[in-house]
Design a protein around this motif. Structure first.
Motif, PDB file in Angstrom:
ATOM      1  N   UNK A 115       0.836  -1.194   0.000  1.00  0.00           N
ATOM      2  CA  UNK A 115       0.000   0.000   0.000  1.00  0.00           C
ATOM      3  C   UNK A 115       0.872   1.245   0.000  1.00  0.00           C
ATOM      4  N   UNK A 116       0.369   2.286  -0.626  1.00  0.00           N
ATOM      5  CA  UNK A 116       1.000   3.604  -0.551  1.00  0.00           C
ATOM      6  C   UNK A 116       0.225   4.418   0.467  1.00  0.00           C
ATOM      7  N   UNK A 117       0.890   4.758   1.582  1.00  0.00           N
ATOM      8  CA  UNK A 117       0.225   5.446   2.690  1.00  0.00           C
ATOM      9  C   UNK A 117       0.892   6.792   2.932  1.00  0.00           C
ATOM     10  N   UNK A 118       0.093   7.835   3.035  1.00  0.00           N
ATOM     11  CA  UNK A 118       0.602   9.159   3.388  1.00  0.00           C
ATOM     12  C   UNK A 118       0.319   9.408   4.859  1.00  0.00           C
ATOM     13  N   UNK A 119       1.330   9.863   5.590  1.00  0.00           N
ATOM     14  CA  UNK A 119       1.172  10.252   6.993  1.00  0.00           C
ATOM     15  C   UNK A 119       1.474  11.740   7.085  1.00  0.00           C
ATOM     16  N   UNK A 120       0.508  12.504   7.528  1.00  0.00           N
ATOM     17  CA  UNK A 120       0.665  13.946   7.624  1.00  0.00           C
ATOM     18  C   UNK A 120       0.915  14.313   9.078  1.00  0.00           C
ATOM     19  N   UNK A 121       2.113  14.817   9.361  1.00  0.00           N
ATOM     20  CA  UNK A 121       2.498  15.168  10.718  1.00  0.00           C
ATOM     21  C   UNK A 121       3.672  14.342  11.172  1.00  0.00           C
ATOM     22  N   UNK A 122       4.730  15.006  11.649  1.00  0.00           N
ATOM     23  CA  UNK A 122       5.941  14.294  12.075  1.00  0.00           C
ATOM     24  C   UNK A 122       6.115  14.311  13.590  1.00  0.00           C
ATOM     25  N   UNK A 123       5.019  14.588  14.318  1.00  0.00           N
ATOM     26  CA  UNK A 123       5.068  14.531  15.769  1.00  0.00           C
ATOM     27  C   UNK A 123       4.927  13.104  16.261  1.00  0.00           C
ATOM     28  N   UNK A 124       4.751  12.907  17.567  1.00  0.00           N
ATOM     29  CA  UNK A 124       4.671  11.552  18.121  1.00  0.00           C
ATOM     30  C   UNK A 124       3.580  10.689  17.484  1.00  0.00           C
ATOM     31  N   UNK A 125       2.377  11.239  17.295  1.00  0.00           N
ATOM     32  CA  UNK A 125       1.291  10.432  16.724  1.00  0.00           C
ATOM     33  C   UNK A 125       1.643   9.959  15.317  1.00  0.00           C
ATOM     34  N   UNK A 126       2.144  10.875  14.499  1.00  0.00           N
ATOM     35  CA  UNK A 126       2.517  10.505  13.142  1.00  0.00           C
ATOM     36  C   UNK A 126       3.645   9.498  13.109  1.00  0.00           C
ATOM     37  N   UNK A 127       4.638   9.675  13.972  1.00  0.00           N
ATOM     38  CA  UNK A 127       5.801   8.791  13.932  1.00  0.00           C
ATOM     39  C   UNK A 127       5.502   7.412  14.493  1.00  0.00           C
ATOM     40  N   UNK A 157      12.811  12.127  20.120  1.00  0.00           N
ATOM     41  CA  UNK A 157      12.891  12.549  18.727  1.00  0.00           C
ATOM     42  C   UNK A 157      13.985  11.820  17.965  1.00  0.00           C
ATOM     43  N   UNK A 158      15.059  11.449  18.666  1.00  0.00           N
ATOM     44  CA  UNK A 158      16.133  10.689  18.024  1.00  0.00           C
ATOM     45  C   UNK A 158      15.652   9.294  17.640  1.00  0.00           C
ATOM     46  N   UNK A 159      14.793   8.721  18.478  1.00  0.00           N
ATOM     47  CA  UNK A 159      14.230   7.406  18.163  1.00  0.00           C
ATOM     48  C   UNK A 159      13.361   7.478  16.917  1.00  0.00           C
ATOM     49  N   UNK A 160      12.546   8.534  16.834  1.00  0.00           N
ATOM     50  CA  UNK A 160      11.694   8.701  15.653  1.00  0.00           C
ATOM     51  C   UNK A 160      12.526   8.976  14.399  1.00  0.00           C
ATOM     52  N   UNK A 161      13.583   9.763  14.540  1.00  0.00           N
ATOM     53  CA  UNK A 161      14.359  10.203  13.379  1.00  0.00           C
ATOM     54  C   UNK A 161      15.025   9.047  12.651  1.00  0.00           C
ATOM     55  N   UNK A 162      15.225   7.928  13.310  1.00  0.00           N
ATOM     56  CA  UNK A 162      15.885   6.810  12.620  1.00  0.00           C
ATOM     57  C   UNK A 162      15.031   6.264  11.484  1.00  0.00           C
ATOM     58  N   UNK A 163      13.721   6.563  11.497  1.00  0.00           N
ATOM     59  CA  UNK A 163      12.855   6.104  10.411  1.00  0.00           C
ATOM     60  C   UNK A 163      12.860   7.052   9.223  1.00  0.00           C
TER      61      UNK A 163
END
Length: 281
Positions: free
Chosen positions: A116-128, A170-176
């Protein structure tokens, strides 16, 4: 010496999954999960292995003997959670096995099911957290979008600058951000056209406006929502450097929640104690 969880707990249960003796509760399959302020270590069951501290993404777990000052109360806070319960009596299996429910696969996808092609809008905790689940548990291709030039959402612009351990998630999220199946697009406005280009769109943009309190005078000059003040001291690009007038010597903060206390603490802090933090100049 047991370990204890402290105030910066993000409750993502990373520690629960690595504990060999099931001494951290509530677990994701327990009714209390998501309703408590934090997770808690049972000091009578903890074997002092330190696996939870290594796994914690926000450095919120410490040996009880290392907790001093404002954190000295947390061993007792952890123990109090277990004062009225007997974890061993509640367990249906030996305590070194998690009582998590067996995995359930209610939907069976064919082996040739296209990604699937999925768009996630928002790079905060919920989005990540959504991005993490999509990349680790599906074969989806993810487009991650944020209208701001810097990723992070509330981690970047909502956490008090003198809480670096909380911001560290944020460092944990940034690895993605560099994952081969993720396309990161910053500084881009998202609109309804995303639905035509993707199989699914996840909107994780949070509350875009402050909620009116209905208090007479709240629209007068000098009356600001907490989101504006927090964004101001975190350097949010939507707010001018002079968005908060510091000429007044008296400030009234309405509310006693964690954000209200952050605002009060920042406004009353000795500037020297904030040197070296991410506080906006």
């Amino acid at each position: 010496m047991a370990f204890a969880i402290t105030q910066t707990c993000c409750a993502d249960a990373s520690c629960v999954s690595v504990c060999p003796v099931n001494c951290i509760h509530p677990t994701p399959d327990e009714p209390d999960f998501g309703t408590t302020d934090m997770l808690y270590v049972d000091p009578d069951t903890c074997i002092d292995c330190g696996a939870c501290a290594d796994a914690c993404p926000v450095d919120a777990i410490f040996p009880t003997g290392a907790l001093t000052g404002p954190l000295a109360a947390y061993p007792e806070i952890n123990a109090e959670y277990y004062a009225e319960r007997d974890v061993l009596a509640e367990a249906t299996v030996a305590p070194n096995f998690h009582r998590w429910a067996p995995p359930s696969f209610a939907r069976i996808l064919p082996s040739d099911f296209a990604p699937l092609d999925v768009a996630v809008v928002g790079t905060g905790p919920a989005g990540m957290y959504a991005v993490e689940d999509l990349l680790l548990h599906t074969n989806s291709r993810v487009t991650l979008i944020d209208r701001l030039a810097d990723a992070g959402g509330l981690v970047r612009y909502g956490v008090a600058p003198d809480h670096p351990s909380t911001k560290k998630i944020g460092e944990t999220f940034a690895r993605f951000h560099d994952h081969p199946r993720l396309h990161l697009r910053l500084g881009v406005e998202a609109g309804p056209e995303l639905a035509a280009r993707h199989d699914a769109v996840i909107w994780a943009v949070g509350a875009t406006e402050a909620r009116p309190l209905g208090i007479p005078g709240e629209d007068l000059p000098g009356s600001l929502p907490a989101a504006s003040v927090v964004g101001w001291y975190n350097g949010h690009p939507d707010l001018e450097p002079d968005a908060v007038d510091l000429s007044a010597e008296r400030v009234v903060v309405v509310g006693t929640g964690n954000v209200a206390l952050d605002v009060a603490r920042i406004l009353t802090a000795d500037p020297a104690t904030l040197a070296g933090t991410s506080l906006a100049p």
